[in-house]
Design an enzyme around this catalytic site. Structure first.
Site, PDB file in Angstrom:
ATOM      1  N   LYS A   1       0.486  -1.538  -0.509  1.00 35.54           N
ATOM      2  CA  LYS A   1      -0.188  -0.358  -0.187  1.00 35.54           C
ATOM      3  C   LYS A   1       0.185   1.288   0.131  1.00 35.54           C
ATOM      4  O   LYS A   1       0.430   2.062  -0.868  1.00 35.54           O
ATOM      5  CB  LYS A   1      -1.146   0.030   1.365  1.00 35.54           C
ATOM      6  CG  LYS A   1      -1.556   1.007   1.168  1.00 35.54           C
ATOM      7  CD  LYS A   1      -2.748   0.555   1.991  1.00 35.54           C
ATOM      8  CE  LYS A   1      -3.619  -0.331   1.669  1.00 35.54           C
ATOM      9  NZ  LYS A   1      -4.203  -0.742   3.467  1.00 35.54           N
TER      10      LYS A   1
ATOM     11  N   GLY B   1      -8.448  -7.194   4.396  1.00 41.23           N
ATOM     12  CA  GLY B   1      -9.768  -7.242   5.521  1.00 41.23           C
ATOM     13  C   GLY B   1      -8.442  -8.231   6.561  1.00 41.23           C
ATOM     14  O   GLY B   1      -9.302  -8.212   7.681  1.00 41.23           O
TER      15      GLY B   1
ATOM     16  N   MET C   1      -6.030  -7.190   7.947  1.00 37.80           N
ATOM     17  CA  MET C   1      -5.570  -6.857   8.927  1.00 37.80           C
ATOM     18  C   MET C   1      -5.980  -5.330   9.955  1.00 37.80           C
ATOM     19  O   MET C   1      -7.162  -5.309   9.062  1.00 37.80           O
ATOM     20  CB  MET C   1      -3.687  -6.672   9.031  1.00 37.80           C
ATOM     21  CG  MET C   1      -3.313  -7.378   9.289  1.00 37.80           C
ATOM     22  SD  MET C   1      -1.217  -7.529   8.789  1.00 37.80           S
ATOM     23  CE  MET C   1      -1.030  -6.707   7.312  1.00 37.80           C
TER      24      MET C   1
ATOM     25  N   ARG D   1      -3.342  -1.004  -6.146  1.00 32.12           N
ATOM     26  CA  ARG D   1      -3.066  -2.389  -5.645  1.00 32.12           C
ATOM     27  C   ARG D   1      -3.012  -3.147  -7.358  1.00 32.12           C
ATOM     28  O   ARG D   1      -3.525  -3.195  -7.979  1.00 32.12           O
ATOM     29  CB  ARG D   1      -2.865  -3.003  -5.203  1.00 32.12           C
ATOM     30  CG  ARG D   1      -4.498  -3.696  -4.529  1.00 32.12           C
ATOM     31  CD  ARG D   1      -4.635  -4.339  -3.344  1.00 32.12           C
ATOM     32  NE  ARG D   1      -6.523  -3.784  -3.263  1.00 32.12           N
ATOM     33  CZ  ARG D   1      -6.876  -4.780  -2.208  1.00 32.12           C
ATOM     34  NH1 ARG D   1      -6.083  -4.725  -1.065  1.00 32.12           N
ATOM     35  NH2 ARG D   1      -7.775  -4.472  -2.180  1.00 32.12           N
TER      36      ARG D   1
ATOM     37  N   TYR E   1      13.064 -33.826 -17.236  1.00 35.44           N
ATOM     38  CA  TYR E   1      11.860 -33.903 -16.956  1.00 35.44           C
ATOM     39  C   TYR E   1      10.789 -34.000 -16.344  1.00 35.44           C
ATOM     40  O   TYR E   1      11.399 -34.237 -15.261  1.00 35.44           O
ATOM     41  CB  TYR E   1      11.069 -35.134 -18.487  1.00 35.44           C
ATOM     42  CG  TYR E   1      11.654 -36.149 -17.511  1.00 35.44           C
ATOM     43  CD1 TYR E   1      10.621 -37.071 -16.801  1.00 35.44           C
ATOM     44  CD2 TYR E   1      12.370 -36.878 -18.275  1.00 35.44           C
ATOM     45  CE1 TYR E   1      10.954 -38.119 -15.480  1.00 35.44           C
ATOM     46  CE2 TYR E   1      12.914 -37.916 -17.080  1.00 35.44           C
ATOM     47  CZ  TYR E   1      12.264 -38.823 -16.786  1.00 35.44           C
ATOM     48  OH  TYR E   1      12.301 -39.854 -15.821  1.00 35.44           O
TER      49      TYR E   1
END
Length: 898
Positions: free
Chosen positions: A22, A100, A102, A335, A870
């Site tokens: 954020k 949602g 924290m 975000r 593989y």
């Protein structure tokens, strides 16, 4: 000196480790010149100090005061001052988005004095007291630890007294009384008063955000999403802007594309006269974002412009929170948005078509687990019952389960093995355990940006939100919709793609993507249905990019044919013991318990044509591709009679006065003689082939004769013989001698030059640590990571997964079961050692993996890094492994293009 606080003007998106997702994105938007309210971020490093010591860093108080003073100077007002106060929000912001999970505290700085100043400055007394009510409620719950339900009960009582449906209908006098009730509740429950000094509110709010990193719901979410526990969260302090100032104000969430389908265009929700928490919590039903164009065309046009710029800058789906304050648009957060599996493929393909990203970058935007979600069945609605309720299709898929009305009941029933559907008015972070336990989530309120929708999409859980015609009565444990009352335990079918719910369990049909893989169209662009074209495009990109080949674990011609349709490039594990089930088990039993060479030869003679036919069918289905056939490798007890059953039968005969059954008596004696305390570490694998005369030769002959038969029929068989559970090179030499003898004999008898490479499984630590010696005899290695994990960890998988793995996962001993995702540090290190030492002894040594890890996305990426040639997995996981192998190649490149 360590800097623990950064102004929004000081950072950027590349600092997410320090500033959190954020904070870094707010700094990036500020740098781009978007209208972002001023603020600063307290770093994840400060949080980690707090979590470690229980105290914030000593320097933090001074740095926080300095940045707050700068914020106050820029705003021309002080935090919490009596007239026209500065107010701020305090939000969590981890490196990885955890929606949602924290804490958030809004309107910090309000108290009994500043609320009056806010009322006077804004000219809206109700707005000021509504903001104060929000602060006291959030602060009391988040910072002071009062049960959130107590505040909700107070609000509900007031609403009932005034006969209003929601808080927006309460007047100023109601709100003043509610604030006083909330403050009294805090004092009664905590013995402390709600703090009036604004600086103290800010300090406590920041520490509460830090502490919420270790909250139960945050830990549960991290465990579910495999997010490390030691990252910590940043705390973002931002000047408040208000969407609850009247009809010319509001808050919303917007996506640059539809997060459910991937379709281009602005999508989202808007609430007039509301703060952002009202939108994301789902407590009020929102308006579609397009209606903002009529309510406020200027702000709508600006928002569209900002969204276009953000998507062009991030080159990805952007999820934005915004507020309009008296006609002025503010961008509060952005975000990279969570999306459904369908949306992920559609967006990646479309963005590549638009030139926003390259085709290779598009491949990194999708994942194997998302592909697996698209392969699951969907509902067959032919003759289905009427729709019970309709809502917003928030997270797609088809799920059936019993209705439950709270998280605890969902967890209880799911723990007992029942499939459930969690039904709520709206979900909160406290509902996370129930959302994890449920097959689907259904809510009466909220839209595509509500808590339920965002969390469900992130987890890949089916979700329908905003079913407005549904009344949920949690106390009566029922829902009412469409004239029907549905009680707890009733079974419903939830279609998250269409946004509908029906009573009863609907049948399932194959998904379009599964039908695509199951047909021949995957090789022809022109025949690809439009619904799966993004999958087709990105699978082709993955196949072009990948270095790892993908084989399948298959034991029958039918499985081999299916695996080939799904894109398998051979069989990496054909388990011969799976061919001895049913009636054939008696023949293996006869070989092991034979009384003398004659009995053993007769039993082996009966098995030979059956094995030959099996191998012939598999080689035909995989003609031209390698088929690695593992010699018999069952724990011995799986092919022997149960000694308890034999003893009981003998006791019953004895009690009835009957003489002992000669065969049962002989079997009991033999089984008792061969009993092993730990069969998984006993007479199995290569040991069985060396100890039981003729068993190894019979299997090798069956392989060789199948190769000869297919060659004479015009085929191109490529059989490889794999020796299991080898620990010493001497074991492998003895097997090699026997194989060479049998192959020479069959070549002479058939007139076909039969050549089968002989390799070994690396499934014991000793084999990995002596790989250089083994490679001098083995022509290839195949890592049996199931047994290698068991023997490295000292785990018996059948015993431990249900015994203590849940506790180990919960307490962080490991983030994921080592049987699901490769243990890089332990088992993975053995793999790396074996590959390096094996190739040093035999340059060009082919290496692969045939354990269940071969179909796990994270493990596939590790095997690419480790240099294997593989992976092999179940047929249904072949597309997943192909996609992840391509992604691993692209992610391993240096800074791939946009």
């Amino acid at each position: 000196m360590t800097e623990y606080v950064y102004d929004f003007t000081e950072g950027g998106r590349g600092m997410a480790d320090l500033l959190g997702n954020k904070g870094a994105n707010l700094a990036e938007m500020t740098r781009l010149g978007l209208p972002v309210p001023r603020g600063f971020t307290i770093t994840t490093e400060a949080c980690r100090v707090f979590l470690t010591t229980g105290e914030p860093p000593p320097e933090l108080e001074r740095q926080l005061a300095e940045h707050l003073s700068a914020l106050e100077r820029a705003a021309g007002k002080r935090l919490g001052q009596a007239d026209d106060p500065l107010l701020v929000s305090v939000r969590s912001g981890a490196r990885v988005s955890m929606p949602g999970m924290m804490e958030t505290i809004l309107d910090v700085g309000l108290n009994d004095h500043s609320v009056l100043g806010l009322a006077a400055t804004s000219g809206r007394e109700r707005f000021a007291w509504d903001s104060y009510r929000r602060l006291v409620q959030m602060f009391g719950t988040t910072v002071m630890g009062v049960d959130a339900s107590l505040f909700e009960e107070t609000l509900a009582r007031v609403r009932e007294q005034h006969h209003v449906p929601d808080d927006s209908r309460l007047d100023v006098c109601d709100l003043v009384r509610i604030v006083e009730s909330f403050k009294d509740l805090i004092a009664e429950r905590t013995g402390r008063r709600f703090p009036h000094p604004a600086a103290e509110q800010l300090r406590q709010a920041v520490l509460a955000v830090f502490a919420s990193w270790n909250g139960e719901r945050a830990k549960l979410y991290r465990h579910r999403e495999h997010i490390p526990d030691d990252l910590g969260t940043a705390a973002v302090v931002q000047t408040m802007v208000f969407g609850n100032l009247g009809r010319d104000s509001g808050s919303g969430v917007a996506f640059t594309r539809d997060p459910a389908t991937g379709r281009a265009g602005m999508y989202g929700d808007y609430l007039p006269s509301a703060q952002g928490e009202d939108v994301v919590s789902g407590v009020r039903n929102t308006l579609p974002l397009r209606e903002l164009a009529e309510l406020d065309p200027v702000s709508f046009a600006q928002l569209r412009q900002h969204l276009d710029r953000l998507e062009g800058h991030y080159r990805d789906l952007c999820d934005v929170e915004f507020t309009i304050e008296r006609g002025r648009l503010w961008m509060l957060q952005t975000r990279v948005g969570k999306r459904t599996a369908q949306a992920a493929f559609t967006m990646a393909s479309d963005m590549a078509d638009e030139g926003l990203i390259t085709s290779r970058r598009a491949l990194t935007r999708v994942g194997g687990e998302q592909l697996a979600q698209l392969m699951v069945p969907r509902f067959d609605t032919t003759g289905a019952s009427d729709v019970l309720v309709r809502g917003v299709p928030a997270s797609p898929g088809a799920a059936v389960g019993a209705v439950v009305f709270d998280s605890a009941e969902a967890v209880r029933r799911a723990g007992a093995g029942e499939k459930v559907v969690l039904v709520r008015n709206e979900t909160t972070a406290a509902d996370l355990p129930g959302m994890i336990a449920a097959q689907a989530v259904l809510t009466a309120r909220g839209g595509r940006t509500s808590h339920a929708a965002v969390v469900a999409r992130g987890m890949g859980t089916v979700c329908v939100c905003g079913a407005e015609d549904m009344i949920v009565d949690v106390r009566a444990r029922c829902l009412v919709a469409g004239g029907s009352t549905v009680g707890e335990g009733a079974v419903v079918s939830v279609d998250g793609s269409e946004g509908v719910v029906r009573l009863g369990a609907l049948p399932l049909v194959e998904s379009d993507v599964m039908r695509y893989f199951d047909s021949a169209v995957s090789a022809r662009d022109g025949a690809v249905p439009e619904s799966v074209r993004p999958v087709h495009r990105l699978m082709a990109e993955a196949d072009a990019a990948r270095r790892l080949r993908v084989r399948a674990n298959a034991d029958t011609p039918q499985d081999a044919a299916r695996a080939r349709r799904y894109g398998a490039e051979g069989i990496g594990l054909c388990r011969t013991e799976h061919m001895f089930l049913g009636d054939r088990r008696r023949l293996v039993e006869a070989v092991i318990l034979a009384n003398g060479d004659a009995e053993r030869k007769a039993a082996l003679g009966a098995l030979l044509p059956l094995q030959r036919a099996d191998f012939t069918g598999i080689l035909e289905a995989m003609d031209g591709l390698p088929v690695t056939i593992r010699l018999l490798d069952p724990p011995l007890h799986e092919f022997l009679p149960d000694p308890t059953d034999l003893a009981v039968r003998a006791a019953v005969r004895d009690a009835a006065g009957k003489p002992p059954d000669p065969r049962d008596a002989a079997l009991l004696a033999a089984v008792t003689r061969m009993h092993e305390a730990n069969p998984m570490l006993g007479l199995r694998g290569v040991r069985l082939g060396l100890v039981v005369p003729g068993l190894l030769a019979m299997q090798v002959r069956a392989v060789a004769e199948a190769v000869a038969e297919r060659t004479r029929a015009g085929g191109t068989p490529r059989a490889e013989i794999m020796v299991p559970l080898v620990a010493a090179v001497e074991e492998l030499r003895l097997v090699q001698d026997e194989v060479a003898r049998v192959l020479a004999a069959v070549s002479a008898e058939s007139g076909v030059d039969v050549a089968c490479p002989v390799g070994t499984m690396i499934e014991l630590p000793r084999a990995a640590l002596t790989a250089g010696e083994l490679a001098r005899e083995a022509e290839f290695f195949s890592f049996g990571t199931n047994d290698l994990t068991q023997t490295t960890w000292g785990f018996s998988r059948d015993d431990v997964e249900g015994a203590f793995f849940p506790a180990y996962l919960e307490r962080g001993v490991f983030q994921a079961s080592p049987f699901e995702t490769i243990d890089r540090d332990g088992v993975g290190r053995l793999v790396r050692i074996a590959v390096a030492e094996g190739r040093a002894a035999r340059p060009g040594l082919e290496t692969g993996v045939c354990g269940e890890h071969g179909g796990d996305p994270a493990s596939v990426r590790f095997f690419h890094e480790a240099g294997l040639d593989y992976v092999s997995c179940s047929p249904f996981r072949v597309p997943v492994a192909r996609l992840e192998a391509g992604r691993a190649a692209v992610l391993g490149e240096a800074a791939p293009d946009h």
